[in-house]
Design an enzyme around this catalytic site. Structure first.
Site, PDB file in Angstrom:
ATOM      1  N   CYS A 149       0.842  -1.104  -0.034  1.00  0.00           N
ATOM      2  CA  CYS A 149       0.142   0.093  -0.008  1.00  0.00           C
ATOM      3  C   CYS A 149       0.802   1.261  -0.148  1.00  0.00           C
ATOM      4  O   CYS A 149       2.008   1.178  -0.560  1.00  0.00           O
ATOM      5  CB  CYS A 149      -1.005   0.071   1.247  1.00  0.00           C
ATOM      6  SG  CYS A 149      -0.250   0.037   2.874  1.00  0.00           S
ATOM      7  N   ASN A 178       2.479   1.453   4.578  1.00  0.00           N
ATOM      8  CA  ASN A 178       2.547   0.183   5.040  1.00  0.00           C
ATOM      9  C   ASN A 178       2.261   0.281   6.629  1.00  0.00           C
ATOM     10  O   ASN A 178       2.933  -0.140   7.378  1.00  0.00           O
ATOM     11  CB  ASN A 178       3.996  -0.159   4.891  1.00  0.00           C
ATOM     12  CG  ASN A 178       4.571  -1.659   5.252  1.00  0.00           C
ATOM     13  OD1 ASN A 178       5.517  -1.845   5.735  1.00  0.00           O
ATOM     14  ND2 ASN A 178       3.556  -2.522   5.027  1.00  0.00           N
ATOM     15  N   CYS A 230      -1.301   0.735   7.520  1.00  0.00           N
ATOM     16  CA  CYS A 230      -2.951   0.160   7.641  1.00  0.00           C
ATOM     17  C   CYS A 230      -3.397  -0.947   6.633  1.00  0.00           C
ATOM     18  O   CYS A 230      -3.460  -2.009   7.149  1.00  0.00           O
ATOM     19  CB  CYS A 230      -3.611   1.626   7.288  1.00  0.00           C
ATOM     20  SG  CYS A 230      -3.730   2.840   8.399  1.00  0.00           S
ATOM     21  N   ARG A 231      -3.270  -0.763   5.296  1.00  0.00           N
ATOM     22  CA  ARG A 231      -3.815  -1.806   4.618  1.00  0.00           C
ATOM     23  C   ARG A 231      -2.941  -2.952   4.305  1.00  0.00           C
ATOM     24  O   ARG A 231      -3.491  -4.200   4.618  1.00  0.00           O
ATOM     25  CB  ARG A 231      -4.473  -1.123   3.055  1.00  0.00           C
ATOM     26  CG  ARG A 231      -5.604  -0.147   3.405  1.00  0.00           C
ATOM     27  CD  ARG A 231      -5.822   0.390   2.171  1.00  0.00           C
ATOM     28  NE  ARG A 231      -4.553   1.546   1.807  1.00  0.00           N
ATOM     29  CZ  ARG A 231      -4.656   2.288   0.736  1.00  0.00           C
ATOM     30  NH1 ARG A 231      -5.227   1.873  -0.032  1.00  0.00           N
ATOM     31  NH2 ARG A 231      -3.373   2.784   0.444  1.00  0.00           N
ATOM     32  N   SER A 232      -1.732  -2.805   4.126  1.00  0.00           N
ATOM     33  CA  SER A 232      -0.976  -3.760   3.567  1.00  0.00           C
ATOM     34  C   SER A 232      -0.449  -4.882   4.878  1.00  0.00           C
ATOM     35  O   SER A 232      -0.531  -6.042   4.707  1.00  0.00           O
ATOM     36  CB  SER A 232       0.334  -3.315   2.937  1.00  0.00           C
ATOM     37  OG  SER A 232       1.048  -2.716   3.367  1.00  0.00           O
ATOM     38  N   ASP A 290      -8.208   3.685   1.679  1.00  0.00           N
ATOM     39  CA  ASP A 290      -7.369   3.906   2.636  1.00  0.00           C
ATOM     40  C   ASP A 290      -7.954   4.534   3.857  1.00  0.00           C
ATOM     41  O   ASP A 290      -8.598   5.640   3.545  1.00  0.00           O
ATOM     42  CB  ASP A 290      -6.449   4.913   2.254  1.00  0.00           C
ATOM     43  CG  ASP A 290      -5.083   5.371   3.171  1.00  0.00           C
ATOM     44  OD1 ASP A 290      -5.292   4.710   4.322  1.00  0.00           O
ATOM     45  OD2 ASP A 290      -4.301   5.790   2.855  1.00  0.00           O
TER      46      ASP A 290
END
Length: 161
Positions: free
Chosen positions: A12, A15, A17-19, A128
């Site tokens: 993401c 690095n 939150c999402r990934s 995000d």
């Protein structure tokens, strides 16, 4: 001689939150299938904003509420990742563009969109949640959970695990 491990990288922007959440969910799903020892799973960001940092505390809290434990230090995507990983999975189209800028000459590695496995939002971006509201984190969890279920099944079939 040991079988080579399948290497999966989630990408993401920051690095945090999402990934890392995708990494944690993927780890949990392959553990549940008894395949944890067949994988190397990592995540990174295309930006350098959060190198060395732990995931966002809201992400950690949301992951734990869903039974997923996160343990990751932020790092930035590098050219070497193109060579090191079998699957590079980006959270959104702008991450794909950022990754493509670092593509080595002659590499035909396919960059996958996370939601290419999400029938509820096919090929859309994973939103995000960083600037959003608290329940945005659960929405992201649900999107990733659905998408990664499909990704795990795809990898298991493709690699004959």
């Amino acid at each position: 001689m040991g079988m080579s491990k399948v290497k999966v990288l989630f990408v993401c922007l920051g690095n945090i939150c999402r990934s890392p959440l995708a990494e944690g969910i993927f780890k949990k799903k392959v553990e549940e299938k008894g395949l944890a020892d067949r994988f190397v799973i990592d995540s990174c960001g295309t930006s350098n904003y959060h190198i060395g940092e732990q995931p966002d505390r809201r992400t950690i809290k949301n992951a734990l509420a869903n039974g997923v434990r996160l343990n990751h230090q932020g790092r930035q995507f590098t050219v070497q990742d193109f060579n090191d990983f079998d699957y590079i999975v980006a959270m959104d189209s702008s991450n794909v563009q950022n990754i493509e800028k670092l593509r080595p000459v002659g590499s035909d590695k396919q960059i996958m969109l996370m939601r290419s496995f999400d029938e509820a939002g096919l090929n859309k971006d994973v939103p995000d949640p960083y600037y959003g509201v608290e329940n945005g984190f659960q929405e992201v969890f649900d999107i990733l959970d659905r998408s990664i279920e499909g990704l795990v099944n795809h990898v298991v079939l493709e690699k004959g695990l």
